[in-house]
Design an enzyme around this catalytic site. Structure first.
Site, PDB file in Angstrom:
ATOM      1  N   GLU A   1       0.783  -1.505   0.079  1.00 55.47           N
ATOM      2  CA  GLU A   1      -0.161  -0.088   0.025  1.00 55.47           C
ATOM      3  C   GLU A   1       0.733   1.268  -0.272  1.00 55.47           C
ATOM      4  O   GLU A   1       0.272   2.819  -0.126  1.00 55.47           O
ATOM      5  CB  GLU A   1      -0.965  -0.181   1.443  1.00 55.47           C
ATOM      6  CG  GLU A   1      -2.360   0.160   0.360  1.00 55.47           C
ATOM      7  CD  GLU A   1      -3.142   0.095   1.894  1.00 55.47           C
ATOM      8  OE1 GLU A   1      -2.799   0.386   3.137  1.00 55.47           O
ATOM      9  OE2 GLU A   1      -4.486  -0.162   2.203  1.00 55.47           O
TER      10      GLU A   1
ATOM     11  N   LYS B   1     -14.165   0.642  -3.402  1.00 51.40           N
ATOM     12  CA  LYS B   1     -15.438   0.396  -3.396  1.00 51.40           C
ATOM     13  C   LYS B   1     -16.515   1.300  -3.820  1.00 51.40           C
ATOM     14  O   LYS B   1     -17.252   0.797  -3.772  1.00 51.40           O
ATOM     15  CB  LYS B   1     -14.457   1.289  -2.226  1.00 51.40           C
ATOM     16  CG  LYS B   1     -13.481   0.540  -0.970  1.00 51.40           C
ATOM     17  CD  LYS B   1     -13.692   1.691  -0.154  1.00 51.40           C
ATOM     18  CE  LYS B   1     -11.966   0.792   0.836  1.00 51.40           C
ATOM     19  NZ  LYS B   1     -11.633   2.377   2.075  1.00 51.40           N
TER      20      LYS B   1
END
Ligand SMILES: O=P(O)(O)OC[C@H]1O[C@](O)(CO)[C@@H](O)[C@@H]1O
Length: 445
Positions: free
Chosen positions: A287, A422
């Site tokens: 990440e 998302k």
């Protein structure tokens, strides 16, 4: 102290090329220290180990005791940085079969909120039916769907099964100080809660209550864990010379390997208890560095298990990989290979040897074979798996990641790319506020 050996990278990159990073690394360290680099509003982890107070640790330990006194099972509900650090430490320090033992000296720790599998959640709720269980609801944003969904189920079940008053005692929230649904629920229901500081991102939060509370509930010494991290904070400080600074050396070496076509770093262990340390590390580096179409891909294997599955690829596949081995010097227990008169299995050549000696020879043999096969190799040597050493290891990887991200030229402290799935998921599920996206996505199907 943990040490780092990069000698076995020098057949692939030169010592001089790593040494040449000194000025760049210094600039990265100073940017971290002075808060002048990218993502400088997320540097709360940098001096966290040395700034954790005794009062804070006492508060965590007191809450852990309440959970230990009232629960046989504790569910850690969280995803990514909101569960991996706790799981990494707990599994590294636990007996491999602790959850199967009759007599337990700590609640069984179970993880949820890190997937959306109906079967997983159904089976979990079934398992919990006759259990005295508690829940730690961990979410920095307080709105992550996976975690919120699991918590909705667990909260209801806990209240129904144990009564509202007991549920209040055995549900703890770890979230933002002010915002998010987890904060609103905690305040409204009167749960004990802990704060994830604004300036600490999820993947750097293992030394906040996110990691420390579950670790304390599982029965481990969080003071020693923090002490190990604090000693590593000193050892990797901005004023420690480049040649002696483990994190600086690690960051420089992996960036130099990357520049030379080694696009994948495989974190290797020879001890299955470290599996989740690798999972935690994958998020930390993935990440942090995987953005702007750049970044080493962080992969992990458990050896010798995976030598019998991934070993072939590593030995002879595309030469774009390097390995970083976490090498544990001492095991906790002694077990010798027994002698056998019939020797039907032909293993008498090992009789009298410790199992760990066999493992160590597998490790050495693998290192030599992989280096011969074109895989540069680094070794992180850790004395043993205890709180103090794991604390060191966690901070070493965190500071190494901060420096490495700056060397790569990215902001190591954001994760804009995670939003894409998302957005699509919410559009597909017709979440209020996503009307336009819903229309657009339906048109694509
Ligand atoms: O703690 P939260 O806000 O639920 O987030 C969990 C994880 O999800 C991410 O935000 C990615 O969506 C990670 O960075 C983080 O560790």
């Amino acid at each position: 102290m943990i040490s780092l050996n990069i000698e076995k990278t020098f057949g692939f990159i030169s010592k001089a090329s790593v040494a040449a990073y000194e000025a760049q690394v210094k600039a990265a360290q100073e940017a971290l220290e002075n808060g002048t680099g990218k993502g400088n509003d997320f540097l709360g982890w940098l001096h966290l180990p040395s700034s954790i107070s005794q009062e804070h640790l006492a508060d965590l330990k007191a809450t852990a005791q309440v959970m230990r006194d009232n629960c046989d099972v504790v569910i850690v509900a969280g995803i990514g940085g909101s569960y991996l650090g706790a799981r990494a430490v707990i599994e590294a320090l636990s007996n491999s079969f602790t959850w199967l033992q009759e007599k337990k000296n700590a609640p069984v720790m179970i993880y949820a909120g890190h997937n959306i599998s109906e079967d997983y959640l159904y089976e979990l709720t079934e398992f919990l039916k006759d259990k005295k269980f508690g829940v730690i609801n961990i979410s920095k944003s307080g709105t992550t769907t996976e975690t919120a969904l699991a918590f909705r189920l667990l909260k209801k079940q806990c209240e129904n099964q144990r009564g509202k008053d007991m549920a209040k005692k055995v549900i703890v929230a770890i979230t933002d100080a002010k915002k998010g649904a987890a904060r609103i629920t905690a305040d409204k229901e009167g749960y004990k809660s802990f704060i994830i500081p604004d300036n600490v991102g999820g993947r750097f939060s293992v030394l906040t209550p996110v990691g420390l509370l579950p670790i304390a509930i599982a029965g481990f010494d969080i003071e020693k864990l923090v002490a190990g991290a604090a000693d590593m904070e000193k050892a990797c400080g901005v004023n420690v010379p480049f040649a002696e600074n483990l994190a600086a050396q690690y960051a420089a070496t992996r960036n130099e390997l990357y520049k030379n076509g080694k696009k994948i770093e495989i974190l290797v262990n020879f001890c299955p208890k470290l599996h989740y340390v690798s999972e935690w590390w994958k998020q930390l580096y993935g990440e942090s560095e995987g953005k702007e179409n750049k970044g080493i891909f962080p992969a992990a294997v458990d050896f010798s298990t995976d030598l019998h599955s991934m070993g072939q690829w590593i030995q002879e596949g595309e030469r774009t990989i390097f390995e970083t081995v976490i090498s544990v010097e001492k095991v906790d227990h002694k077990l010798e290979v027994p002698s056998d008169e019939a020797n039907l299995d032909g293993l008498n050549f090992l009789a009298g040897k410790r199992v760990d000696e066999v493992n160590k020879m597998a490790e050495l043999g693998t290192q030599l074979a992989h280096v011969d096969g074109g895989v540069p190799n680094m070794r992180i040597i850790i004395e043993k798996l205890d709180e103090y050493n794991i604390g060191q290891l966690l901070y070493f990887f965190e500071i190494g990641c901060g420096i490495s991200g700056y060397l790569l030229g990215v902001n190591p402290f954001n994760q804009p790319g995670v939003e894409a799935y998302k957005k699509n998921m919410f559009a597909l599920l017709n979440k209020p506020g996503y009307e336009e996206e819903s229309k657009a996505i339906q048109a694509r199907l």
